[in-house]
Design a protein around this motif. Structure first.
Motif, PDB file in Angstrom:
ATOM      1  N   ALA A  99       0.825  -1.204   0.000  1.00  0.00           N
ATOM      2  CA  ALA A  99       0.000   0.000   0.000  1.00  0.00           C
ATOM      3  C   ALA A  99       0.858   1.253   0.000  1.00  0.00           C
ATOM      4  O   ALA A  99       0.551   2.237  -0.689  1.00  0.00           O
ATOM      5  CB  ALA A  99      -0.932  -0.003   1.212  1.00  0.00           C
ATOM      6  N   ARG A 117      -6.257   6.325   0.156  1.00  0.00           N
ATOM      7  CA  ARG A 117      -6.655   4.953   0.498  1.00  0.00           C
ATOM      8  C   ARG A 117      -7.668   4.416  -0.516  1.00  0.00           C
ATOM      9  O   ARG A 117      -7.571   3.250  -0.941  1.00  0.00           O
ATOM     10  CB  ARG A 117      -7.235   4.888   1.902  1.00  0.00           C
ATOM     11  CG  ARG A 117      -7.587   3.462   2.318  1.00  0.00           C
ATOM     12  CD  ARG A 117      -8.063   3.358   3.743  1.00  0.00           C
ATOM     13  NE  ARG A 117      -8.364   1.955   4.064  1.00  0.00           N
ATOM     14  CZ  ARG A 117      -7.496   1.099   4.580  1.00  0.00           C
ATOM     15  NH1 ARG A 117      -6.269   1.487   4.854  1.00  0.00           N
ATOM     16  NH2 ARG A 117      -7.856  -0.158   4.829  1.00  0.00           N
ATOM     17  N   ILE A 120      -5.788   3.646  -3.778  1.00  0.00           N
ATOM     18  CA  ILE A 120      -4.901   2.493  -3.606  1.00  0.00           C
ATOM     19  C   ILE A 120      -5.706   1.197  -3.603  1.00  0.00           C
ATOM     20  O   ILE A 120      -5.360   0.229  -4.294  1.00  0.00           O
ATOM     21  CB  ILE A 120      -4.088   2.629  -2.302  1.00  0.00           C
ATOM     22  CG1 ILE A 120      -3.054   3.743  -2.452  1.00  0.00           C
ATOM     23  CG2 ILE A 120      -3.399   1.313  -1.948  1.00  0.00           C
ATOM     24  CD1 ILE A 120      -2.411   4.150  -1.143  1.00  0.00           C
ATOM     25  N   ASP A 121      -6.793   1.177  -2.848  1.00  0.00           N
ATOM     26  CA  ASP A 121      -7.602  -0.041  -2.779  1.00  0.00           C
ATOM     27  C   ASP A 121      -8.241  -0.368  -4.124  1.00  0.00           C
ATOM     28  O   ASP A 121      -8.336  -1.541  -4.510  1.00  0.00           O
ATOM     29  CB  ASP A 121      -8.680   0.106  -1.705  1.00  0.00           C
ATOM     30  CG  ASP A 121      -8.103   0.046  -0.288  1.00  0.00           C
ATOM     31  OD1 ASP A 121      -6.891  -0.224  -0.164  1.00  0.00           O
ATOM     32  OD2 ASP A 121      -8.858   0.283   0.672  1.00  0.00           O
ATOM     33  N   LEU A 124      -5.368  -1.831  -6.363  1.00  0.00           N
ATOM     34  CA  LEU A 124      -4.992  -3.184  -5.945  1.00  0.00           C
ATOM     35  C   LEU A 124      -6.103  -4.182  -6.246  1.00  0.00           C
ATOM     36  O   LEU A 124      -5.828  -5.341  -6.600  1.00  0.00           O
ATOM     37  CB  LEU A 124      -4.656  -3.194  -4.452  1.00  0.00           C
ATOM     38  CG  LEU A 124      -3.339  -2.516  -4.059  1.00  0.00           C
ATOM     39  CD1 LEU A 124      -3.183  -2.478  -2.546  1.00  0.00           C
ATOM     40  CD2 LEU A 124      -2.148  -3.229  -4.702  1.00  0.00           C
ATOM     41  N   LEU A 130      -5.599  -6.762  -3.451  1.00  0.00           N
ATOM     42  CA  LEU A 130      -6.065  -5.971  -2.316  1.00  0.00           C
ATOM     43  C   LEU A 130      -5.828  -6.695  -0.992  1.00  0.00           C
ATOM     44  O   LEU A 130      -5.489  -6.061   0.023  1.00  0.00           O
ATOM     45  CB  LEU A 130      -7.550  -5.654  -2.494  1.00  0.00           C
ATOM     46  CG  LEU A 130      -8.207  -4.803  -1.399  1.00  0.00           C
ATOM     47  CD1 LEU A 130      -7.472  -3.474  -1.241  1.00  0.00           C
ATOM     48  CD2 LEU A 130      -9.683  -4.576  -1.714  1.00  0.00           C
ATOM     49  N   ARG A 133      -2.315  -5.985   0.708  1.00  0.00           N
ATOM     50  CA  ARG A 133      -1.903  -4.574   0.731  1.00  0.00           C
ATOM     51  C   ARG A 133      -0.883  -4.273   1.819  1.00  0.00           C
ATOM     52  O   ARG A 133      -0.099  -3.331   1.686  1.00  0.00           O
ATOM     53  CB  ARG A 133      -3.133  -3.671   0.889  1.00  0.00           C
ATOM     54  CG  ARG A 133      -3.776  -3.703   2.245  1.00  0.00           C
ATOM     55  CD  ARG A 133      -5.075  -2.913   2.338  1.00  0.00           C
ATOM     56  NE  ARG A 133      -5.057  -1.603   1.742  1.00  0.00           N
ATOM     57  CZ  ARG A 133      -4.568  -0.523   2.342  1.00  0.00           C
ATOM     58  NH1 ARG A 133      -4.008  -0.625   3.547  1.00  0.00           N
ATOM     59  NH2 ARG A 133      -4.631   0.652   1.741  1.00  0.00           N
ATOM     60  N   ASP A 134      -0.856  -5.061   2.930  1.00  0.00           N
ATOM     61  CA  ASP A 134       0.044  -4.758   4.041  1.00  0.00           C
ATOM     62  C   ASP A 134       1.323  -5.591   4.023  1.00  0.00           C
ATOM     63  O   ASP A 134       2.130  -5.509   4.953  1.00  0.00           O
ATOM     64  CB  ASP A 134      -0.695  -4.978   5.369  1.00  0.00           C
ATOM     65  CG  ASP A 134      -1.853  -4.004   5.553  1.00  0.00           C
ATOM     66  OD1 ASP A 134      -1.692  -2.827   5.157  1.00  0.00           O
ATOM     67  OD2 ASP A 134      -2.907  -4.416   6.069  1.00  0.00           O
TER      68      ASP A 134
END
Length: 365
Positions: A99, A117, A120-121, A124, A130, A133-134
Motif C-alpha cells: 500500500a 486509500r 490504492i484499494d 490493488l 487488495l 496490501r500490508d
C-alpha cells in the motif's frame, strides 16, 4: 484518454545514431507494442516518451499537450507528463508495504490521505492484490510483484501507461497467465498503453497494433495479422514467426495467373509466387516461406495438384517437439526449416508450397 503522437524522433549516443525518424500515433485506448530485437531502439523510444531521455529532434505530444519539440526546444520533465511507467525490474521500495508503494506517487501529487486509500484499494483490487496490501515486496512472488508495479502505474490515472518488458522476469507458464490478465486489465481500465517487448508471442497476443523496430528504424506498423501475413520487409518476415528467407532471381514475370517465377539460388528449381507489383526478369529477389506453410510429401506420393510448387529436397535433421516434428531440409545450397505432425523417415522429400503462401521481396537498386 488522449492519443500519443511521436513524430520524426532522432536520437544519438556518442555520435552513434540509435533512432532515425521514428513516427507513430497511438490511438485513444489502444494497446500499442514496440517490438524488436535487443538494441533496436524500442526502449530508447519509450524513454524519450517518458522524458527519461531527450531526443535530438522531433516532437512528442499527448493530446494537445506537447512534451517535447525540438524546434523550438520544449521539454516537459518526467514528473510533469502524467505518464504511468512500469519497469522491467518493477522498482518496488523493499522497506515499504504494498500500500505504501502505491501511496508514494499519490503523495507526490498531494492527493488527500482519505482519497489515497480509496485510490490504492481500487488499483490493488483491479490486479487482485487488495488482500495483500500490508505485505512487503519480498513476501510476494515475482508475478505478484509485477501486479503491484502495474497497480502503482495506474493508481493516479495517468494519461498513458508505458510498460518496459514487464513480463520478462517471469517463467514461461507465468508469462502465459500474465498476458491474459494484463490484456483484461488494460481493457477494463481503458488506458492508452505503449508496451515494449522482444517477445513475438507477447506482441501478437496483446496488441491492437505493433511497431516493428530494426537497427533504430521503424520497419512496419500494423495489426498482428498484417505484421504476420504481409510483412513489409525481409527483416520483419525473418523476425516474426519462423520464416525461411531464400535468395534467388526473377526467372519469369507475371503472366495471366499473376505469378512471378523465381529461380532459387543457383539451382534449377523454381517457385511460382503470387505477386501484384512490377518486377523485371533477372532481378534479384528474396522469397519468404513460413515453416508451418510448407507441406512435406514423400517422393513416392502422387504428383501434387496443379498450381502448387513442388521442390525436391533432402532432410538433414529432424527433432520431435511433442506437438510436431521439426525438420532441417537442404534445398540445393539453401537450408529450409519446416514442420509437420508427421514423422518422415526417408531423407529424400518433396516440399509443397502454394504460390499465395510465398512472400516476395525484389531487390531494388
Amino acid at each position: 484518454m488522449p492519443e500519443l503522437v511521436v513524430e520524426n524522433i532522432r536520437k544519438s549516443f556518442g555520435g552513434n545514431s540509435v533512432l532515425e525518424d521514428i513516427s507513430f500515433t497511438v490511438a485513444d485506448g489502444e494497446f500499442f507494442t514496440l517490438l524488436g530485437p535487443s538494441g533496436c531502439g524500442k526502449s530508447t523510444t519509450l524513454s524519450c516518451v517518458a522524458g527519461l531521455e531527450h531526443p535530438d529532434a522531433g516532437t512528442i505530444r499527448v493530446g494537445d499537450r506537447v512534451f517535447y519539440d525540438g524546434d523550438p526546444r520544449t521539454t516537459v520533465p518526467p514528473e510533469g507528463r502524467n505518464l504511468g511507467l512500469v519497469f522491467q525490474s518493477y522498482a518496488l521500495w523493499p522497506h515499504r508495504t504494498i500500500a505504501d508503494n502505491l501511496a508514494l506517487p499519490l503523495q507526490l501529487r498531494k492527493v488527500p490521505r482519505a482519497e489515497q486509500r480509496r485510490l490504492i484499494d481500487e488499483a490493488l483490487d483491479k490486479v487482485d492484490m487488495l488482500h495483500l496490501r500490508d505485505r512487503y515486496p519480498h513476501q510476494l512472488s515475482g508475478g505478484q510483484q509485477q501486479r503491484v508495479a502495474l497497480a502503482r502505474g495506474i493508481v493516479y490515472a495517468p494519461g498513458v501507461l508505458l510498460l518496459d518488458e514487464p513480463l520478462s522476469n517471469l517463467d514461461a507458464k507465468m508469462r502465459d497467465q500474465a498476458r491474459l490478465w494484463l490484456k483484461s486489465l488494460q481493457r477494463e481500465v481503458g488506458i492508452t498503453t505503449v508496451y515494449v517487448t522482444h517477445d513475438q508471442i507477447e506482441a501478437m497476443s496483446l496488441s491492437d497494433r505493433i511497431a516493428v523496430f530494426m537497427n533504430g528504424r521503424l520497419q512496419q506498423v500494423g495489426t498482428p495479422t498484417e505484421i504476420y501475413e504481409t510483412p513489409a520487409t525481409p527483416d520483419v518476415a525473418g523476425f516474426i514467426g519462423r520464416c525461411n528467407l531464400l535468395g534467388g532471381h526473377v526467372a519469369e514475370t507475371p503472366g495471366d495467373g499473376g505469378n512471378v517465377r523465381v529461380r532459387l539460388g543457383t539451382s534449377e528449381q523454381y517457385l511460382d509466387v503470387r505477386y501484384a507489383d512490377v518486377v523485371e526478369k533477372g532481378q534479384p529477389a528474396t522469397v519468404g516461406l513460413r515453416s508451418e506453410r510448407i507441406a512435406l510429401a514423400d517422393r513416392a506420393d502422387p504428383t501434387a495438384d496443379d498450381g502448387v510448387n513442388v521442390l525436391r529436397a533432402r532432410i538433414t535433421e529432424r527433432s520431435y517437439t511433442g506437438a510436431r516434428f521439426e525438420y532441417q531440409i537442404q534445398l540445393g545450397e539453401l537450408t529450409v526449416q519446416a514442420e509437420s505432425p508427421v514423422r518422415y523417415t526417408d531423407q529424400e522429400i518433396n516440399l509443397v508450397v502454394r504460390p499465395e503462401d510465398c512472400l516476395l521481396y525484389p531487390t531494388t537498386a
